[in-house]
Design an enzyme around this catalytic site. Structure first.
Site, PDB file in Angstrom:
ATOM      1  N   GLY A   2       0.840  -1.207   0.000  1.00 55.41           N
ATOM      2  CA  GLY A   2       0.000   0.000   0.000  1.00 55.41           C
ATOM      3  C   GLY A   2       0.867   1.247   0.000  1.00 55.41           C
ATOM      4  O   GLY A   2       0.543   2.243   0.649  1.00 55.41           O
TER       5      GLY A   2
ATOM      6  N   GLY B 134      -1.207   7.543   1.144  1.00 60.22           N
ATOM      7  CA  GLY B 134      -1.359   7.715   2.588  1.00 60.22           C
ATOM      8  C   GLY B 134      -0.130   7.370   3.411  1.00 60.22           C
ATOM      9  O   GLY B 134       0.991   7.815   3.147  1.00 60.22           O
ATOM     10  N   ILE B 135      -0.358   6.555   4.423  1.00 64.46           N
ATOM     11  CA  ILE B 135       0.683   6.221   5.397  1.00 64.46           C
ATOM     12  C   ILE B 135       1.781   5.362   4.757  1.00 64.46           C
ATOM     13  O   ILE B 135       2.969   5.527   5.052  1.00 64.46           O
ATOM     14  CB  ILE B 135       0.020   5.514   6.603  1.00 64.46           C
ATOM     15  N   GLY B 136       1.391   4.479   3.842  1.00 54.38           N
ATOM     16  CA  GLY B 136       2.376   3.646   3.157  1.00 54.38           C
ATOM     17  C   GLY B 136       3.326   4.486   2.319  1.00 54.38           C
ATOM     18  O   GLY B 136       4.531   4.229   2.287  1.00 54.38           O
TER      19      GLY B 136
ATOM     20  N   SER C  38      -4.939  -0.904  13.861  1.00 52.45           N
ATOM     21  CA  SER C  38      -5.699   0.323  14.110  1.00 52.45           C
ATOM     22  C   SER C  38      -6.277   0.210  15.520  1.00 52.45           C
ATOM     23  O   SER C  38      -6.477  -0.912  16.014  1.00 52.45           O
ATOM     24  CB  SER C  38      -6.851   0.414  13.103  1.00 52.45           C
TER      25      SER C  38
ATOM     26  N   TYR D 191     -14.273  -4.410   9.668  1.00 53.39           N
ATOM     27  CA  TYR D 191     -12.989  -3.677   9.707  1.00 53.39           C
ATOM     28  C   TYR D 191     -12.314  -3.906  11.059  1.00 53.39           C
ATOM     29  O   TYR D 191     -11.119  -4.230  11.119  1.00 53.39           O
ATOM     30  CB  TYR D 191     -13.213  -2.183   9.469  1.00 53.39           C
TER      31      TYR D 191
HETATM   32  N1  LIG Z   1      -5.711   6.679   8.119  1.00 54.44           N
HETATM   33  C1  LIG Z   1      -5.974   6.366   9.369  1.00 54.44           C
HETATM   34  O1  LIG Z   1      -6.428   7.201  10.146  1.00 54.44           O
HETATM   35  C2  LIG Z   1      -5.735   4.972   9.863  1.00 54.44           C
HETATM   36  C3  LIG Z   1      -6.106   4.673  11.185  1.00 54.44           C
HETATM   37  C4  LIG Z   1      -5.881   3.403  11.672  1.00 54.44           C
HETATM   38  C5  LIG Z   1      -5.281   2.459  10.874  1.00 54.44           C
HETATM   39  N2  LIG Z   1      -4.939   2.749   9.588  1.00 54.44           N
HETATM   40  C6  LIG Z   1      -4.295   1.684   8.778  1.00 54.44           C
HETATM   41  O2  LIG Z   1      -3.196   2.212   8.079  1.00 54.44           O
HETATM   42  C7  LIG Z   1      -2.974   1.472   6.876  1.00 54.44           C
HETATM   43  C8  LIG Z   1      -2.774   2.424   5.714  1.00 54.44           C
HETATM   44  O3  LIG Z   1      -3.993   3.124   5.479  1.00 54.44           O
HETATM   45  P1  LIG Z   1      -4.077   4.612   4.915  1.00 54.44           P
HETATM   46  O4  LIG Z   1      -4.765   5.413   5.920  1.00 54.44           O
HETATM   47  O5  LIG Z   1      -2.770   5.056   4.388  1.00 54.44           O
HETATM   48  O6  LIG Z   1      -5.120   4.349   3.723  1.00 54.44           O
HETATM   49  P2  LIG Z   1      -5.067   4.675   2.167  1.00 54.44           P
HETATM   50  O7  LIG Z   1      -4.558   6.033   1.927  1.00 54.44           O
HETATM   51  O8  LIG Z   1      -6.426   4.319   1.686  1.00 54.44           O
HETATM   52  O9  LIG Z   1      -4.011   3.613   1.622  1.00 54.44           O
HETATM   53  C9  LIG Z   1      -4.296   2.247   1.618  1.00 54.44           C
HETATM   54  C10 LIG Z   1      -3.324   1.545   0.718  1.00 54.44           C
HETATM   55  O10 LIG Z   1      -3.661   0.139   0.686  1.00 54.44           O
HETATM   56  C11 LIG Z   1      -3.739  -0.272  -0.671  1.00 54.44           C
HETATM   57  N3  LIG Z   1      -4.641  -1.400  -0.904  1.00 54.44           N
HETATM   58  C12 LIG Z   1      -5.970  -1.480  -0.680  1.00 54.44           C
HETATM   59  N4  LIG Z   1      -6.456  -2.645  -1.124  1.00 54.44           N
HETATM   60  C13 LIG Z   1      -5.397  -3.327  -1.654  1.00 54.44           C
HETATM   61  C14 LIG Z   1      -5.243  -4.585  -2.296  1.00 54.44           C
HETATM   62  N5  LIG Z   1      -6.302  -5.390  -2.538  1.00 54.44           N
HETATM   63  N6  LIG Z   1      -4.020  -4.977  -2.691  1.00 54.44           N
HETATM   64  C15 LIG Z   1      -2.958  -4.170  -2.501  1.00 54.44           C
HETATM   65  N7  LIG Z   1      -3.024  -2.963  -1.930  1.00 54.44           N
HETATM   66  C16 LIG Z   1      -4.239  -2.543  -1.508  1.00 54.44           C
HETATM   67  C17 LIG Z   1      -4.268   0.969  -1.384  1.00 54.44           C
HETATM   68  O11 LIG Z   1      -4.075   0.834  -2.775  1.00 54.44           O
HETATM   69  P3  LIG Z   1      -5.076   1.615  -3.803  1.00 54.44           P
HETATM   70  O12 LIG Z   1      -4.636   3.042  -3.775  1.00 54.44           O
HETATM   71  O13 LIG Z   1      -4.822   0.915  -5.088  1.00 54.44           O
HETATM   72  O14 LIG Z   1      -6.469   1.431  -3.267  1.00 54.44           O
HETATM   73  C18 LIG Z   1      -3.400   2.030  -0.737  1.00 54.44           C
HETATM   74  O15 LIG Z   1      -2.127   2.041  -1.307  1.00 54.44           O
HETATM   75  C19 LIG Z   1      -4.182   0.542   6.734  1.00 54.44           C
HETATM   76  O16 LIG Z   1      -3.814  -0.767   7.143  1.00 54.44           O
HETATM   77  C20 LIG Z   1      -5.208   1.121   7.704  1.00 54.44           C
HETATM   78  O17 LIG Z   1      -6.082   0.145   8.210  1.00 54.44           O
HETATM   79  C21 LIG Z   1      -5.152   3.980   9.064  1.00 54.44           C
END
Ligand SMILES: NC(=O)c1ccc[n+]([C@@H]2O[C@H](COP(=O)([O-])OP(=O)(O)OC[C@H]3O[C@@H](n4cnc5c(N)ncnc54)[C@H](OP(=O)(O)O)[C@@H]3O)[C@@H](O)[C@H]2O)c1
Length: 300
Positions: A19, A23-25, A148, A173
């Site tokens: 990912g 975002g975070i990735g 999370s 989730y």
């Molecule tokens: N943001 C927050 O406040 C928060 C809070 C708690 C935990 N988290 C955790 O932090 C992590 C990163 O989330 P984020 O906030 O950075 O969200 P994000 O911006 O939506 O990024 C999510 C990443 O995961 C990828 N992804 C989704 N489905 C996938 C699949 N089938 N195969 C491969 N890659 C896939 C997305 O790719 P696409 O762009 O192609 O969809 C994107 O690169 C997640 O595990 C989330 O649960 C986030």
């Protein structure tokens, strides 16, 4: 206060971030690049990965970049990716299991699992298993799995992984994020039992401004903002993963989270887990279920 400046030099390290295009990735990958690592940007969308790679390259850093296309919602795609990756790579130092999906409309993976347990947990279970021998062969290697605080409300329902009975987006989730922690801890126990050196560590990033909320209605998003207050920028949400992956004081089985407001914001610290996340019987059952359903057993 642990920040990116506390990250040791990462020259010579090979790091995969799932990912990584958003975002975070993205911020996690960028920080490793800035510190000189060879960073493998993993994700399902080649164009988005190329854009992320171009953006990182245009910023300051002396690392190197590689793109890895793998859709975590397909066990066959993971098998094919891993087979190709293992035939072209002889080492991996750090794996960050970061990719995630939150509260989509009811949807299944290619293999028929509810999307969130399928992508957030099962896909990473299989990917990690395939890459484990590369990690185990490296001195000081680490596997970081991003959860999370939603894990607090998580409960593992073994009878509903394919939404056999019902679908509740937020419930699933929370379940998947609890599964991330149970997996990380069970992996740590199994590595320790086999006298392995790989550190398995769980993290959670707090509440950040990312695309994760793409499936949320405006009304729910505003309600969440009211509950959480101001959200952090994703660079800050990446810090727990960066600390878990690089800080010398980290131990296998640790959990890192922002320190303020119950983990919602702040800077990363070693954070306590609630008892249901430490349940060894459920973790073992989940592991065995994943082994059975993927047909894959780890070689420790
Ligand atoms: N943001 C927050 O406040 C928060 C809070 C708690 C935990 N988290 C955790 O932090 C992590 C990163 O989330 P984020 O906030 O950075 O969200 P994000 O911006 O939506 O990024 C999510 C990443 O995961 C990828 N992804 C989704 N489905 C996938 C699949 N089938 N195969 C491969 N890659 C896939 C997305 O790719 P696409 O762009 O192609 O969809 C994107 O690169 C997640 O595990 C989330 O649960 C986030």
């Amino acid at each position: 206060m642990w920040t990116k400046n506390d990250m040791p030099d990462q020259s010579g390290k090979k790091v995969m971030v799932t990912g990584a295009n958003a975002g975070i990735g993205f911020e996690t990958a960028l920080a490793f690049y800035e510190k000189g690592a060879h960073v493998i940007l993993a994700g399902r969308n080649l164009t988005a990965l190329e854009q992320a790679s171009g953006k990182i390259r245009s910023l300051k850093g002396n690392g190197s970049l590689e793109i890895a296309v793998v859709d975590l919602s397909s066990l066959e795609a993971i098998r094919q990716f891993a087979s190709q990756f293992l035939s072209t790579h002889s080492s991996l130092d750090i794996l960050i299991n970061n990719a995630g999906v939150m509260i989509p409309p009811e949807w299944k993976t290619t293999d028929g699992y509810e999307l969130q347990i399928g992508v957030n947990f099962l896909g990473h279970f299989l990917l990690t298993g395939y890459l484990y021998p590369l990690l185990a062969a490296q001195e000081g290697s680490r596997i970081v799995t991003v959860s999370s605080m939603a894990y607090l409300r998580g409960k593992i329902d073994f009878s509903n992984f394919r939404s056999e009975n019902s679908y509740d987006a937020m419930r699933e989730y929370c379940q998947s994020k609890l599964a991330n922690i149970l997996f990380s801890l069970e992996l740590h126990r199994r590595i320790s039992k086999a006298n392995g050196n790989v550190l398995s560590v769980a993290t959670q990033p707090g509440a950040n401004k990312t695309e994760l909320v793409r499936h949320m209605s405006e009304e729910d998003y505003n309600a969440a903002l009211e509950r959480f207050g101001e959200l952090m920028e994703p660079w800050q949400g990446a810090l727990p993963s960066l600390m878990a992956a690089t800080w010398p004081g980290v131990k296998g089985g640790d959990f890192y989270s922002p320190d303020k407001d119950g983990g919602i914001r702040g800077y990363p610290v070693l954070f306590p887990l609630e008892p249901h996340a430490l349940d060894k019987a459920v973790a073992k059952q989940l592991w065995e279920w994943a082994e059975h359903d993927t047909g894959f057993s780890y070689s420790f």
